[in-house]
Scaffold this active site. Sequence first.
Site, PDB file in Angstrom:
ATOM      1  N   GLU A   1      39.861  95.598-125.888  1.00 53.67           N
ATOM      2  CA  GLU A   1      39.889  94.518-124.885  1.00 53.67           C
ATOM      3  C   GLU A   1      39.243  94.968-123.578  1.00 53.67           C
ATOM      4  O   GLU A   1      38.646  94.171-122.867  1.00 53.67           O
ATOM      5  CB  GLU A   1      41.338  94.042-124.686  1.00 53.67           C
TER       6      GLU A   1
ATOM      7  N   GLY B   1      50.204  96.319-131.252  1.00 54.69           N
ATOM      8  CA  GLY B   1      50.276  95.342-130.173  1.00 54.69           C
ATOM      9  C   GLY B   1      51.419  94.366-130.411  1.00 54.69           C
ATOM     10  O   GLY B   1      52.586  94.651-130.111  1.00 54.69           O
ATOM     11  N   GLY B   2      51.098  93.206-130.975  1.00 54.43           N
ATOM     12  CA  GLY B   2      52.061  92.103-131.120  1.00 54.43           C
ATOM     13  C   GLY B   2      53.409  92.512-131.699  1.00 54.43           C
ATOM     14  O   GLY B   2      54.460  92.115-131.179  1.00 54.43           O
TER      15      GLY B   2
ATOM     16  N   SER C   1      46.839  94.546-136.189  1.00 52.08           N
ATOM     17  CA  SER C   1      47.765  93.742-137.006  1.00 52.08           C
ATOM     18  C   SER C   1      48.714  94.589-137.851  1.00 52.08           C
ATOM     19  O   SER C   1      49.042  94.221-138.984  1.00 52.08           O
ATOM     20  CB  SER C   1      46.996  92.742-137.875  1.00 52.08           C
TER      21      SER C   1
ATOM     22  N   GLY D   1      45.100  91.479-133.403  1.00 53.16           N
ATOM     23  CA  GLY D   1      45.706  90.194-133.057  1.00 53.16           C
ATOM     24  C   GLY D   1      45.319  89.072-133.996  1.00 53.16           C
ATOM     25  O   GLY D   1      45.547  87.899-133.692  1.00 53.16           O
TER      26      GLY D   1
ATOM     27  N   ASN E   1      51.430  99.250-127.680  1.00 51.27           N
ATOM     28  CA  ASN E   1      50.587  98.766-126.586  1.00 51.27           C
ATOM     29  C   ASN E   1      51.039  97.349-126.266  1.00 51.27           C
ATOM     30  O   ASN E   1      50.749  96.420-127.017  1.00 51.27           O
ATOM     31  CB  ASN E   1      49.115  98.794-127.007  1.00 51.27           C
ATOM     32  N   TRP E   2      51.756  97.207-125.155  1.00 50.39           N
ATOM     33  CA  TRP E   2      52.299  95.887-124.815  1.00 50.39           C
ATOM     34  C   TRP E   2      51.248  94.967-124.200  1.00 50.39           C
ATOM     35  O   TRP E   2      51.538  93.797-123.926  1.00 50.39           O
ATOM     36  CB  TRP E   2      53.489  96.050-123.863  1.00 50.39           C
ATOM     37  N   LYS E   3      50.064  95.496-123.921  1.00 52.53           N
ATOM     38  CA  LYS E   3      49.013  94.675-123.299  1.00 52.53           C
ATOM     39  C   LYS E   3      49.592  93.971-122.060  1.00 52.53           C
ATOM     40  O   LYS E   3      50.386  94.572-121.352  1.00 52.53           O
ATOM     41  CB  LYS E   3      48.417  93.706-124.330  1.00 52.53           C
TER      42      LYS E   3
ATOM     43  N   HIS F   1      40.103 100.809-124.880  1.00 52.04           N
ATOM     44  CA  HIS F   1      40.677  99.809-125.790  1.00 52.04           C
ATOM     45  C   HIS F   1      39.662  98.673-125.979  1.00 52.04           C
ATOM     46  O   HIS F   1      38.906  98.351-125.062  1.00 52.04           O
ATOM     47  CB  HIS F   1      41.993  99.262-125.222  1.00 52.04           C
TER      48      HIS F   1
ATOM     49  N   GLU G   1      40.640 101.203-134.006  1.00 49.37           N
ATOM     50  CA  GLU G   1      41.096  99.814-134.000  1.00 49.37           C
ATOM     51  C   GLU G   1      39.907  98.900-134.281  1.00 49.37           C
ATOM     52  O   GLU G   1      39.145  98.565-133.359  1.00 49.37           O
ATOM     53  CB  GLU G   1      41.702  99.451-132.644  1.00 49.37           C
TER      54      GLU G   1
HETATM   55  P1  13P Z   1      47.831  93.879-132.658  1.00 41.32           P
HETATM   56  O1  13P Z   1      48.834  94.835-133.264  1.00 41.32           O
HETATM   57  O2  13P Z   1      48.480  92.750-131.919  1.00 41.32           O
HETATM   58  O3  13P Z   1      46.809  93.459-133.655  1.00 41.32           O
HETATM   59  O4  13P Z   1      47.040  94.721-131.522  1.00 41.32           O
HETATM   60  C1  13P Z   1      46.495  95.944-131.863  1.00 41.32           C
HETATM   61  C2  13P Z   1      46.062  96.617-130.630  1.00 41.32           C
HETATM   62  O5  13P Z   1      45.081  96.239-130.007  1.00 41.32           O
HETATM   63  C3  13P Z   1      46.869  97.759-130.149  1.00 41.32           C
HETATM   64  O6  13P Z   1      46.210  98.450-129.141  1.00 41.32           O
END
Ligand code: 13P
Length: 256
Positions: free
Chosen positions: A105, A241-242, A220, A181, A16-18, A103, A175
């Site tokens: 967010e 994500g990251g 994470s 994050g 997930n590149w957000k 998600h 999640e």
């Molecule tokens: P991180 O891997 O950056 O913690 O993000 C997780 C996430 O929200 C994937 O959808």
Amino acid sequence: MSNGMPEVKTPIFAANWKMNSGPTESRAFMRTFLARYARRPDRTVMFFPPALSLAAVRDSLKERADILVGVQNIHWEAKGAFTGENSAPIAKDAGATHALVGHSERRHVFGETDEQTAKKVAAAIGAGLFPMLCVGEKLDERERGETERVCVRQLRAGLSTLSNAQVATVIIAYEPVWAIGTGRTATPADASAVHVAIRAELRSIAGEHGGRLPILYGGSVNAQNVRALLDAEGVDGVLVGGASLDAEGWATIVRS
Ligand code: 13P
């Protein structure tokens, strides 16, 4: 492949590149990544780039039909006066097979409700997109012992409009909000406990159909902790994500 459903092998490695990586960066990423990740029949790799980068990712994949692409969000209406939004049919036409729904967010930064996630899940399925429904508790909810209750509520709401056969086409991502994050990953044992509870709930919602859904862990995840998380009971993949933003690092993770 029933329902036009692309073949999905577990473990699933979903990126997930957000709100990161425009088309130019996405193309450069794919050049590096594809050189380091040869097709493997024992896993599935998926990308959720920003909507404006979806075409660049798709075009870069060329004959790599083993890699799937989705969108991070959809509106529940198919079309109309919703400035700034993308619908499920538009995402499907642009080459997406999957859509993230709910998600954390979306829920906690943009105020998306359980009812809206239900409408989005239904819209995705109606358009032939496969939803990845995200659930997870906030830190204060975990500290109050409400983890399971929150996840069950989000699952029940998100899947509420679906038949059992439709539930069978959904992927779940657990999640925990406090792990996203933050560098604070759930331990494999903590993740496993929630995954097992989610699977039991899915069985009670949709019987055997529900018991078979892949359940991914997100929060994470990185190259150091991914193996232990995948080895935990009930964890069928990861949503990252990251650590999915660096092509070489992501190739290391998907080869784990
Ligand atoms: P991180 O891997 O950056 O913690 O993000 C997780 C996430 O929200 C994937 O959808």
